[in-house]
Scaffold this motif. Structure first.
Motif, PDB file in Angstrom:
ATOM      1  N   PRO A  16      -8.486   2.578  -3.602  1.00  0.00           N
ATOM      2  CA  PRO A  16      -8.402   1.344  -4.397  1.00  0.00           C
ATOM      3  C   PRO A  16      -7.392   1.432  -5.540  1.00  0.00           C
ATOM      4  O   PRO A  16      -7.350   2.425  -6.274  1.00  0.00           O
ATOM      5  CB  PRO A  16      -9.830   1.187  -4.940  1.00  0.00           C
ATOM      6  N   LYS A  17      -6.567   0.393  -5.655  1.00  0.00           N
ATOM      7  CA  LYS A  17      -5.534   0.348  -6.696  1.00  0.00           C
ATOM      8  C   LYS A  17      -5.610  -0.979  -7.452  1.00  0.00           C
ATOM      9  O   LYS A  17      -6.191  -1.944  -6.963  1.00  0.00           O
ATOM     10  CB  LYS A  17      -4.142   0.445  -6.042  1.00  0.00           C
ATOM     11  N   LYS A  18      -4.965  -0.970  -8.651  1.00  0.00           N
ATOM     12  CA  LYS A  18      -4.810  -2.234  -9.392  1.00  0.00           C
ATOM     13  C   LYS A  18      -3.479  -2.829  -8.925  1.00  0.00           C
ATOM     14  O   LYS A  18      -2.418  -2.205  -9.093  1.00  0.00           O
ATOM     15  CB  LYS A  18      -4.754  -1.957 -10.888  1.00  0.00           C
ATOM     16  N   ILE A  19      -3.568  -3.997  -8.330  1.00  0.00           N
ATOM     17  CA  ILE A  19      -2.373  -4.582  -7.728  1.00  0.00           C
ATOM     18  C   ILE A  19      -2.111  -5.975  -8.298  1.00  0.00           C
ATOM     19  O   ILE A  19      -3.037  -6.777  -8.477  1.00  0.00           O
ATOM     20  CB  ILE A  19      -2.537  -4.665  -6.185  1.00  0.00           C
ATOM     21  N   VAL A  20      -0.817  -6.243  -8.572  1.00  0.00           N
ATOM     22  CA  VAL A  20      -0.414  -7.588  -8.989  1.00  0.00           C
ATOM     23  C   VAL A  20       0.536  -8.140  -7.934  1.00  0.00           C
ATOM     24  O   VAL A  20       1.382  -7.417  -7.411  1.00  0.00           O
ATOM     25  CB  VAL A  20       0.271  -7.545 -10.387  1.00  0.00           C
ATOM     26  N   ILE A  21       0.350  -9.415  -7.603  1.00  0.00           N
ATOM     27  CA  ILE A  21       1.268 -10.091  -6.689  1.00  0.00           C
ATOM     28  C   ILE A  21       1.951 -11.203  -7.485  1.00  0.00           C
ATOM     29  O   ILE A  21       1.266 -12.020  -8.106  1.00  0.00           O
ATOM     30  CB  ILE A  21       0.511 -10.704  -5.486  1.00  0.00           C
ATOM     31  N   VAL A  22       3.293 -11.203  -7.481  1.00  0.00           N
ATOM     32  CA  VAL A  22       4.017 -12.284  -8.174  1.00  0.00           C
ATOM     33  C   VAL A  22       4.913 -13.005  -7.179  1.00  0.00           C
ATOM     34  O   VAL A  22       5.406 -12.406  -6.224  1.00  0.00           O
ATOM     35  CB  VAL A  22       4.869 -11.784  -9.376  1.00  0.00           C
ATOM     36  N   THR A  23       5.098 -14.292  -7.421  1.00  0.00           N
ATOM     37  CA  THR A  23       5.995 -15.062  -6.554  1.00  0.00           C
ATOM     38  C   THR A  23       6.905 -15.942  -7.403  1.00  0.00           C
ATOM     39  O   THR A  23       6.794 -15.943  -8.622  1.00  0.00           O
ATOM     40  CB  THR A  23       5.183 -15.871  -5.516  1.00  0.00           C
ATOM     41  N   ALA A  82      -1.307  -8.526 -19.368  1.00  0.00           N
ATOM     42  CA  ALA A  82      -2.200  -7.361 -19.319  1.00  0.00           C
ATOM     43  C   ALA A  82      -2.297  -6.829 -17.891  1.00  0.00           C
ATOM     44  O   ALA A  82      -2.241  -5.611 -17.662  1.00  0.00           O
ATOM     45  CB  ALA A  82      -3.587  -7.753 -19.845  1.00  0.00           C
ATOM     46  N   ALA A  83      -2.438  -7.739 -16.915  1.00  0.00           N
ATOM     47  CA  ALA A  83      -2.554  -7.306 -15.510  1.00  0.00           C
ATOM     48  C   ALA A  83      -1.269  -6.610 -15.055  1.00  0.00           C
ATOM     49  O   ALA A  83      -1.320  -5.573 -14.376  1.00  0.00           O
ATOM     50  CB  ALA A  83      -2.853  -8.511 -14.620  1.00  0.00           C
ATOM     51  N   VAL A  84      -0.104  -7.150 -15.454  1.00  0.00           N
ATOM     52  CA  VAL A  84       1.183  -6.545 -15.062  1.00  0.00           C
ATOM     53  C   VAL A  84       1.319  -5.151 -15.676  1.00  0.00           C
ATOM     54  O   VAL A  84       1.717  -4.190 -15.011  1.00  0.00           O
ATOM     55  CB  VAL A  84       2.370  -7.458 -15.486  1.00  0.00           C
ATOM     56  N   ALA A  85       0.943  -5.034 -16.956  1.00  0.00           N
ATOM     57  CA  ALA A  85       1.085  -3.739 -17.643  1.00  0.00           C
ATOM     58  C   ALA A  85       0.173  -2.669 -17.033  1.00  0.00           C
ATOM     59  O   ALA A  85       0.528  -1.495 -16.988  1.00  0.00           O
ATOM     60  CB  ALA A  85       0.795  -3.913 -19.134  1.00  0.00           C
ATOM     61  N   LYS A  86      -1.017  -3.097 -16.578  1.00  0.00           N
ATOM     62  CA  LYS A  86      -1.997  -2.137 -16.058  1.00  0.00           C
ATOM     63  C   LYS A  86      -1.817  -1.809 -14.571  1.00  0.00           C
ATOM     64  O   LYS A  86      -2.427  -0.879 -14.055  1.00  0.00           O
ATOM     65  CB  LYS A  86      -3.419  -2.717 -16.232  1.00  0.00           C
ATOM     66  N   ALA A  87      -0.991  -2.610 -13.888  1.00  0.00           N
ATOM     67  CA  ALA A  87      -0.914  -2.492 -12.417  1.00  0.00           C
ATOM     68  C   ALA A  87      -0.356  -1.146 -11.950  1.00  0.00           C
ATOM     69  O   ALA A  87       0.529  -0.569 -12.586  1.00  0.00           O
ATOM     70  CB  ALA A  87      -0.044  -3.613 -11.863  1.00  0.00           C
ATOM     71  N   ASN A  88      -0.907  -0.662 -10.810  1.00  0.00           N
ATOM     72  CA  ASN A  88      -0.328   0.512 -10.147  1.00  0.00           C
ATOM     73  C   ASN A  88       0.806   0.074  -9.214  1.00  0.00           C
ATOM     74  O   ASN A  88       1.787   0.769  -9.045  1.00  0.00           O
ATOM     75  CB  ASN A  88      -1.370   1.245  -9.297  1.00  0.00           C
ATOM     76  N   LYS A 115       7.102  -0.927  -7.424  1.00  0.00           N
ATOM     77  CA  LYS A 115       7.361  -2.313  -6.996  1.00  0.00           C
ATOM     78  C   LYS A 115       7.689  -2.391  -5.509  1.00  0.00           C
ATOM     79  O   LYS A 115       8.421  -1.543  -4.984  1.00  0.00           O
ATOM     80  CB  LYS A 115       8.496  -2.914  -7.821  1.00  0.00           C
ATOM     81  N   CYS A 116       7.135  -3.401  -4.890  1.00  0.00           N
ATOM     82  CA  CYS A 116       7.370  -3.601  -3.454  1.00  0.00           C
ATOM     83  C   CYS A 116       7.792  -5.052  -3.231  1.00  0.00           C
ATOM     84  O   CYS A 116       7.047  -5.973  -3.564  1.00  0.00           O
ATOM     85  CB  CYS A 116       6.093  -3.287  -2.687  1.00  0.00           C
ATOM     86  N   MET A 117       9.019  -5.245  -2.743  1.00  0.00           N
ATOM     87  CA  MET A 117       9.515  -6.604  -2.490  1.00  0.00           C
ATOM     88  C   MET A 117       9.311  -6.961  -1.015  1.00  0.00           C
ATOM     89  O   MET A 117       9.645  -6.169  -0.136  1.00  0.00           O
ATOM     90  CB  MET A 117      11.011  -6.656  -2.824  1.00  0.00           C
ATOM     91  N   GLU A 125      18.422  -8.209  -4.892  1.00  0.00           N
ATOM     92  CA  GLU A 125      18.786  -7.286  -5.971  1.00  0.00           C
ATOM     93  C   GLU A 125      17.948  -6.017  -5.827  1.00  0.00           C
ATOM     94  O   GLU A 125      16.919  -6.006  -5.164  1.00  0.00           O
ATOM     95  CB  GLU A 125      18.566  -7.963  -7.329  1.00  0.00           C
ATOM     96  N   ASP A 126      18.426  -4.969  -6.499  1.00  0.00           N
ATOM     97  CA  ASP A 126      17.853  -3.650  -6.282  1.00  0.00           C
ATOM     98  C   ASP A 126      16.872  -3.285  -7.405  1.00  0.00           C
ATOM     99  O   ASP A 126      17.213  -2.543  -8.304  1.00  0.00           O
ATOM    100  CB  ASP A 126      19.040  -2.658  -6.235  1.00  0.00           C
ATOM    101  N   PHE A 127      15.655  -3.853  -7.384  1.00  0.00           N
ATOM    102  CA  PHE A 127      14.713  -3.511  -8.456  1.00  0.00           C
ATOM    103  C   PHE A 127      13.398  -2.956  -7.921  1.00  0.00           C
ATOM    104  O   PHE A 127      12.500  -2.632  -8.688  1.00  0.00           O
ATOM    105  CB  PHE A 127      14.447  -4.734  -9.365  1.00  0.00           C
ATOM    106  N   ALA A 128      13.264  -2.875  -6.577  1.00  0.00           N
ATOM    107  CA  ALA A 128      11.980  -2.451  -6.002  1.00  0.00           C
ATOM    108  C   ALA A 128      12.136  -1.135  -5.235  1.00  0.00           C
ATOM    109  O   ALA A 128      13.128  -0.926  -4.535  1.00  0.00           O
ATOM    110  CB  ALA A 128      11.456  -3.535  -5.068  1.00  0.00           C
ATOM    111  N   ALA A 129      11.131  -0.263  -5.380  1.00  0.00           N
ATOM    112  CA  ALA A 129      11.168   1.030  -4.680  1.00  0.00           C
ATOM    113  C   ALA A 129      10.986   0.824  -3.173  1.00  0.00           C
ATOM    114  O   ALA A 129      11.572   1.535  -2.361  1.00  0.00           O
ATOM    115  CB  ALA A 129      10.067   1.931  -5.219  1.00  0.00           C
ATOM    116  N   PHE A 130      10.166  -0.184  -2.826  1.00  0.00           N
ATOM    117  CA  PHE A 130       9.919  -0.490  -1.408  1.00  0.00           C
ATOM    118  C   PHE A 130      10.395  -1.905  -1.125  1.00  0.00           C
ATOM    119  O   PHE A 130      10.124  -2.819  -1.917  1.00  0.00           O
ATOM    120  CB  PHE A 130       8.419  -0.400  -1.090  1.00  0.00           C
ATOM    121  N   MET A 131      11.101  -2.055  -0.015  1.00  0.00           N
ATOM    122  CA  MET A 131      11.577  -3.401   0.338  1.00  0.00           C
ATOM    123  C   MET A 131      11.317  -3.699   1.803  1.00  0.00           C
ATOM    124  O   MET A 131      11.815  -2.987   2.674  1.00  0.00           O
ATOM    125  CB  MET A 131      13.090  -3.499   0.099  1.00  0.00           C
ATOM    126  N   LEU A 132      10.530  -4.740   2.048  1.00  0.00           N
ATOM    127  CA  LEU A 132      10.402  -5.249   3.410  1.00  0.00           C
ATOM    128  C   LEU A 132      11.201  -6.547   3.372  1.00  0.00           C
ATOM    129  O   LEU A 132      10.709  -7.597   2.951  1.00  0.00           O
ATOM    130  CB  LEU A 132       8.932  -5.489   3.770  1.00  0.00           C
TER     131      LEU A 132
END
Ligand code: 5GP
Ligand code: MN
Length: 351
Positions: A16-23, A82-88, A115-117, A125-132
């Motif tokens: 289990p992880k703390k996850i944030v999804i942004v769009t 707060a959720a963004v700062a705490k997210a894994n 970060k996963c895009m 742009e190149d800001f995510a460690a994982f990209m699908l």
């Protein structure tokens, strides 16, 4: 994403992880469908998940399962930060530049989370460690389906997830009519229906949710606000803020309007300019090989896909239209190839 990264992500998501999804800003059916599809999948896997949108979205998307849990950053910045700062882990869905999430981009940019895009827009742009990332995918929802498959988790495909993913695939393909619709799209759709997606009712919930005001605004636009420039095979609408007020405009009321301009026989390029909160927002659509992503990037500070893009303008509405019409001249041969043939023919005849 290569197979090593797939294994890394799988390992990361195995506890289990703390996850944030942004769009993206002004979320559409694909943005909300993919975010809530992923939300329903990850919560089923016992993760603690928060979906954050930069701003509000149309009411016809509010039935999507998980909608009540969404945090609108423009209204509730504190819990979102707060959720963004705490997210894994932060999943970035249906956008590929932090500019597309406005000031929420600053929070995501500085967050320590992995970060996963997951996205299908051009020029990421190149800001995510994982990209699908796949520009050939019809929608981000299709990629979320692929993601669940990559995680070997199709067993978790519930009715809620299926309803969310069906919605985004349907809206981003114009109900399965755009060239991005492939055999694979229909195979995924078949799978989603088998998993419980309420296909016919989803079409109704999205497309038969019009208010009388919305339809009257459409009538007004078709009657009085449509400009057709035959020599450029181009048609466009433009709307002022006071006109929106006259029809009690609500978010989503102009969605799809630009497609009416594109539906005119012989039109290859359509645009829509709207004045909202002092900013001019633009939508561009094309048929064939006229690339509106490049057009939006070059002239209107935007981007998107080859046949569907958007942008904005700092000019007034009138100035934006003047600029649009004047830059069209640079694209005349591309937009109306027959005009060059005619010219060449008449030149020949006069020799
Ligand atoms: P729409 O015209 O429906 O707002 O957007 C069409 C497509 O262009 C969508 O895929 C959307 O994500 C993208 N898009 C819309 N506005 C912008 C913008 O201002 N910047 C960028 N980069 N893409 C946009
Ligand atoms: Mn999309």
């Amino acid at each position: 994403m290569n197979s090593k990264q797939v294994q890394e992500l799988k390992a990361l998501l195995s506890s289990p992880k703390k996850i944030v999804i942004v769009t993206h800003w002004s979320p559409d059916g694909d943005a909300m469908g993919s975010s809530l599809g992923l939300y329903n999948y990850l919560t089923k896997k016992k993760h603690q998940v928060t979906v954050i949108t930069p701003n509000d979205y149309p009411s016809f998307l509010e039935w999507l399962p998980g909608n009540k849990k969404v945090i609108n950053f423009s209204e509730k910045a504190k819990p979102a930060k707060a959720a963004v700062a705490k997210a894994n882990i932060i999943f970035c869905l249906d956008f590929n530049s932090l500019k597309r999430i406005d000031t929420l981009g600053e929070e995501v940019g500085k967050a320590k989370a992995v970060k996963c895009m997951i996205d299908h827009h051009l020029q990421p742009e190149d800001f995510a460690a994982f990209m699908l990332h796949d520009v050939k995918a019809c929608s981000t929802c299709e990629l979320v389906y692929d993601f669940i498959e990559l995680m070997e988790d199709k067993k978790y495909l519930t009715k809620d997830i299926a309803n969310c993913l069906y919605t985004g695939i349907m809206t981003d393909t114009g109900s399965f009519r755009f060239p991005s619709t492939q055999a694979k799209t229909h195979r995924i759709i078949a799978d989603l229906i088998e998993a419980g997606a309420e296909n016919s009712s989803i079409h109704e919930r999205i497309y038969d949710d019009n208010t009388e005001d919305k339809l009257r605004l459409l009538g007004f636009c078709l009657e009085e606000k449509l400009t057709v420039l035959k020599e450029f095979c181009t048609a466009f609408f433009h709307l002022r803020e006071d006109e929106l007020r006259r029809f009690h405009y609500k978010k989503g009321d102009t969605e799809g309007l630009v497609n009416y301009a594109l539906s005119i026989k012989g039109i290859r390029f359509a645009a829509f300019f709207v004045e909202r909160d002092g900013i001019i927002k633009t939508s561009f659509r094309s048929k064939g090989d006229f690339n509106v992503n490049l057009f939006a990037r070059k002239h209107f500070n935007g981007g998107g896909h080859a046949n569907a893009a958007g942008g904005m303008s700092d000019l007034t509405l009138d100035e934006s239209i003047i600029k649009f019409v004047s830059v069209l001249a640079d694209y005349k041969n591309e937009l109306n190839p027959s005009s060059t043939v005619k010219k060449a023919k008449s030149k020949k005849a006069s020799v």
